[in-house]
Design a protein around this motif. Structure first.
Motif, mmCIF file in Angstrom:
data_model
loop_
_atom_site.group_PDB
_atom_site.id
_atom_site.type_symbol
_atom_site.label_atom_id
_atom_site.label_comp_id
_atom_site.label_asym_id
_atom_site.label_seq_id
_atom_site.Cartn_x
_atom_site.Cartn_y
_atom_site.Cartn_z
ATOM 1 N N LEU A 134 0.891 -1.154 0.000
ATOM 2 C CA LEU A 134 0.000 0.000 0.000
ATOM 3 C C LEU A 134 0.931 1.206 0.000
ATOM 4 O O LEU A 134 1.789 1.328 0.873
ATOM 5 C CB LEU A 134 -0.895 0.014 1.240
ATOM 6 C CG LEU A 134 -1.801 1.236 1.375
ATOM 7 C CD1 LEU A 134 -2.822 1.292 0.239
ATOM 8 C CD2 LEU A 134 -2.507 1.220 2.727
ATOM 9 N N TRP A 135 0.803 2.046 -0.996
ATOM 10 C CA TRP A 135 1.662 3.224 -1.146
ATOM 11 C C TRP A 135 0.856 4.420 -0.654
ATOM 12 O O TRP A 135 -0.163 4.780 -1.236
ATOM 13 C CB TRP A 135 2.055 3.366 -2.602
ATOM 14 C CG TRP A 135 2.789 4.604 -2.998
ATOM 15 C CD1 TRP A 135 3.377 5.538 -2.199
ATOM 16 C CD2 TRP A 135 3.028 5.049 -4.337
ATOM 17 N NE1 TRP A 135 3.966 6.516 -2.951
ATOM 18 C CE2 TRP A 135 3.764 6.249 -4.270
ATOM 19 C CE3 TRP A 135 2.683 4.549 -5.590
ATOM 20 C CZ2 TRP A 135 4.162 6.953 -5.412
ATOM 21 C CZ3 TRP A 135 3.073 5.240 -6.719
ATOM 22 C CH2 TRP A 135 3.818 6.433 -6.629
ATOM 23 N N LEU A 136 1.310 5.018 0.421
ATOM 24 C CA LEU A 136 0.663 6.211 0.964
ATOM 25 C C LEU A 136 1.440 7.417 0.461
ATOM 26 O O LEU A 136 2.506 7.752 0.974
ATOM 27 C CB LEU A 136 0.625 6.128 2.493
ATOM 28 C CG LEU A 136 -0.146 4.924 3.037
ATOM 29 C CD1 LEU A 136 -0.034 4.850 4.547
ATOM 30 C CD2 LEU A 136 -1.596 4.951 2.585
ATOM 31 N N HIS A 137 0.888 8.039 -0.568
ATOM 32 C CA HIS A 137 1.544 9.135 -1.294
ATOM 33 C C HIS A 137 1.159 10.470 -0.665
ATOM 34 O O HIS A 137 -0.013 10.717 -0.373
ATOM 35 C CB HIS A 137 1.109 9.073 -2.760
ATOM 36 C CG HIS A 137 1.840 9.987 -3.667
ATOM 37 N ND1 HIS A 137 3.211 10.039 -3.738
ATOM 38 C CD2 HIS A 137 1.392 10.882 -4.584
ATOM 39 C CE1 HIS A 137 3.572 10.928 -4.648
ATOM 40 N NE2 HIS A 137 2.485 11.453 -5.169
ATOM 41 N N GLY A 138 2.143 11.328 -0.467
ATOM 42 C CA GLY A 138 1.914 12.602 0.210
ATOM 43 C C GLY A 138 1.172 13.641 -0.604
ATOM 44 O O GLY A 138 0.620 14.581 -0.042
ATOM 45 N N ASP A 139 1.110 13.496 -1.925
ATOM 46 C CA ASP A 139 0.434 14.478 -2.772
ATOM 47 C C ASP A 139 -1.029 14.068 -2.944
ATOM 48 O O ASP A 139 -1.387 13.349 -3.872
ATOM 49 C CB ASP A 139 1.127 14.578 -4.132
ATOM 50 C CG ASP A 139 0.501 15.611 -5.048
ATOM 51 O OD1 ASP A 139 -0.449 16.309 -4.623
ATOM 52 O OD2 ASP A 139 0.951 15.727 -6.208
ATOM 53 N N CYS A 140 -1.871 14.539 -2.049
ATOM 54 C CA CYS A 140 -3.284 14.160 -2.070
ATOM 55 C C CYS A 140 -4.063 14.792 -3.215
ATOM 56 O O CYS A 140 -5.158 14.345 -3.552
ATOM 57 C CB CYS A 140 -3.945 14.530 -0.746
ATOM 58 S SG CYS A 140 -3.270 13.612 0.643
ATOM 59 N N ALA A 141 -3.517 15.837 -3.828
ATOM 60 C CA ALA A 141 -4.207 16.508 -4.922
ATOM 61 C C ALA A 141 -3.962 15.811 -6.262
ATOM 62 O O ALA A 141 -4.621 16.126 -7.254
ATOM 63 C CB ALA A 141 -3.757 17.965 -5.015
ATOM 64 N N SER A 142 -3.050 14.868 -6.307
ATOM 65 C CA SER A 142 -2.736 14.153 -7.542
ATOM 66 C C SER A 142 -3.944 13.348 -8.006
ATOM 67 O O SER A 142 -4.785 12.934 -7.206
ATOM 68 C CB SER A 142 -1.549 13.218 -7.296
ATOM 69 O OG SER A 142 -1.398 12.312 -8.362
ATOM 70 N N ASP A 143 -4.009 13.087 -9.322
ATOM 71 C CA ASP A 143 -5.103 12.270 -9.846
ATOM 72 C C ASP A 143 -4.827 10.775 -9.674
ATOM 73 O O ASP A 143 -5.647 9.943 -10.049
ATOM 74 C CB ASP A 143 -5.393 12.602 -11.310
ATOM 75 C CG ASP A 143 -4.246 12.259 -12.247
ATOM 76 O OD1 ASP A 143 -3.220 11.699 -11.795
ATOM 77 O OD2 ASP A 143 -4.371 12.549 -13.452
ATOM 78 N N GLY A 144 -3.670 10.429 -9.112
ATOM 79 C CA GLY A 144 -3.352 9.033 -8.832
ATOM 80 C C GLY A 144 -2.706 8.282 -9.978
ATOM 81 O O GLY A 144 -2.318 7.136 -9.823
ATOM 82 N N THR A 145 -2.579 8.924 -11.141
ATOM 83 C CA THR A 145 -2.083 8.196 -12.312
ATOM 84 C C THR A 145 -0.584 8.335 -12.539
ATOM 85 O O THR A 145 -0.010 7.553 -13.279
ATOM 86 C CB THR A 145 -2.821 8.644 -13.584
ATOM 87 O OG1 THR A 145 -2.568 10.034 -13.803
ATOM 88 C CG2 THR A 145 -4.325 8.405 -13.455
ATOM 89 N N THR A 146 0.030 9.336 -11.930
ATOM 90 C CA THR A 146 1.462 9.546 -12.139
ATOM 91 C C THR A 146 2.131 9.750 -10.794
ATOM 92 O O THR A 146 1.475 9.943 -9.777
ATOM 93 C CB THR A 146 1.737 10.780 -13.022
ATOM 94 O OG1 THR A 146 1.178 11.924 -12.370
ATOM 95 C CG2 THR A 146 1.141 10.626 -14.414
ATOM 96 N N GLY A 147 3.420 9.713 -10.817
ATOM 97 C CA GLY A 147 4.145 10.007 -9.598
ATOM 98 C C GLY A 147 5.296 9.060 -9.375
ATOM 99 O O GLY A 147 5.451 8.048 -10.055
ATOM 100 N N HIS A 148 6.076 9.419 -8.423
ATOM 101 C CA HIS A 148 7.263 8.673 -8.043
ATOM 102 C C HIS A 148 7.234 8.594 -6.526
ATOM 103 O O HIS A 148 6.862 9.564 -5.872
ATOM 104 C CB HIS A 148 8.506 9.432 -8.539
ATOM 105 C CG HIS A 148 9.777 8.700 -8.305
ATOM 106 N ND1 HIS A 148 10.451 8.762 -7.125
ATOM 107 C CD2 HIS A 148 10.490 7.884 -9.115
ATOM 108 C CE1 HIS A 148 11.549 8.009 -7.215
ATOM 109 N NE2 HIS A 148 11.591 7.466 -8.401
ATOM 110 N N PRO A 149 7.585 7.453 -5.943
ATOM 111 C CA PRO A 149 7.598 7.405 -4.481
ATOM 112 C C PRO A 149 8.577 8.434 -3.907
ATOM 113 O O PRO A 149 9.776 8.384 -4.172
ATOM 114 C CB PRO A 149 8.059 5.976 -4.168
ATOM 115 C CG PRO A 149 7.702 5.199 -5.388
ATOM 116 C CD PRO A 149 7.884 6.154 -6.536
ATOM 117 N N ALA A 150 8.049 9.389 -3.171
ATOM 118 C CA ALA A 150 8.880 10.407 -2.535
ATOM 119 C C ALA A 150 9.523 9.808 -1.286
ATOM 120 O O ALA A 150 8.997 8.859 -0.695
ATOM 121 C CB ALA A 150 8.030 11.613 -2.156
ATOM 122 N N ALA A 151 10.640 10.358 -0.875
ATOM 123 C CA ALA A 151 11.373 9.842 0.287
ATOM 124 C C ALA A 151 10.505 9.793 1.538
ATOM 125 O O ALA A 151 10.676 8.925 2.391
ATOM 126 C CB ALA A 151 12.624 10.673 0.528
#
Length: 194
Positions: A134-151
């Motif tokens: 389960l990847w808990l991504h810090g950018d909640c405004a993202s559409d969920g389709t792109t991104g890179h795991p941030a530190a």
């Protein structure tokens, strides 16, 4: 703090609803709990499924969106999951499935609900380690389709996790990366200099 779950693309949801309404798709599914379900079932909690193809000592490669996963609920329990994938014609239903990752995903989501920091919920597959998190991504405004795991993002390995990696224990990406790097590093050949 509630988790942010990005909305799935409408065609992905429609494809799952169509499959659930198809007696053939449900009957041919390898999910006995879905085939024997009494009453209505519904797709819930759409999670984007990202794949991380490469981990090196320098870091992680960019992720790629592989699909959307929906938990299929009947009554008060999860019966199965439905996966969709992107085709040249758009989002399409791929398959239904069941297994240990269903309960593990639900448990990880419940645990994540208690975090104080807001996160966007995603799934991250690491095929080289046979690992799903389960990847808990810090950018909640993202559409969920792109991104890179941030530190500072959290990864929660789902059970069954690889040996030596605790399932359901959240790790910051920066802390888990060295462990993952060691796991995918090839051991030296016998007789070669170390």
């Amino acid at each position: 703090m509630p988790l942010h779950v990005p909305p799935a693309p409408a065609p992905a949801l429609r494809s799952v609803l169509t499959a659930l309404g198809s007696p053939t798709a449900v009957r041919e599914a390898r999910t006995s709990s879905l085939r024997t379900a009494q009453g209505p079932v519904s797709p819930e909690l759409p999670l984007p499924v990202h794949v991380l193809d490469r981990i090196t000592p320098e870091g992680m490669s960019a992720t790629r969106l592989a699909g959307w996963r929906f938990l299929i609920r009947g009554g008060d329990r999860t019966l199965a999951a439905a996966e969709t994938r992107l085709t040249p014609d758009g989002w399409a239903f791929s398959h239904f499935f069941e297994g240990p990752y269903l309960a593990s995903t639900e448990l990880a989501l419940r645990q994540a609900e208690s975090t104080t920091q807001p996160y966007q919920a995603r799934l991250l597959s690491l095929p080289s380690l046979y690992m799903l998190t389960l990847w808990l991504h810090g950018d909640c405004a993202s559409d969920g389709t792109t991104g890179h795991p941030a530190a500072t993002d959290l990864l929660v390995p789902l059970a069954p996790a690889p040996p030596g990696i605790a399932a359901h224990h959240p790790h910051r990406v920066a802390e888990l990366l060295p462990v993952l790097t060691l796991r995918v590093a090839r051991p030296p050949l016998l007789g070669s200099p170390a």
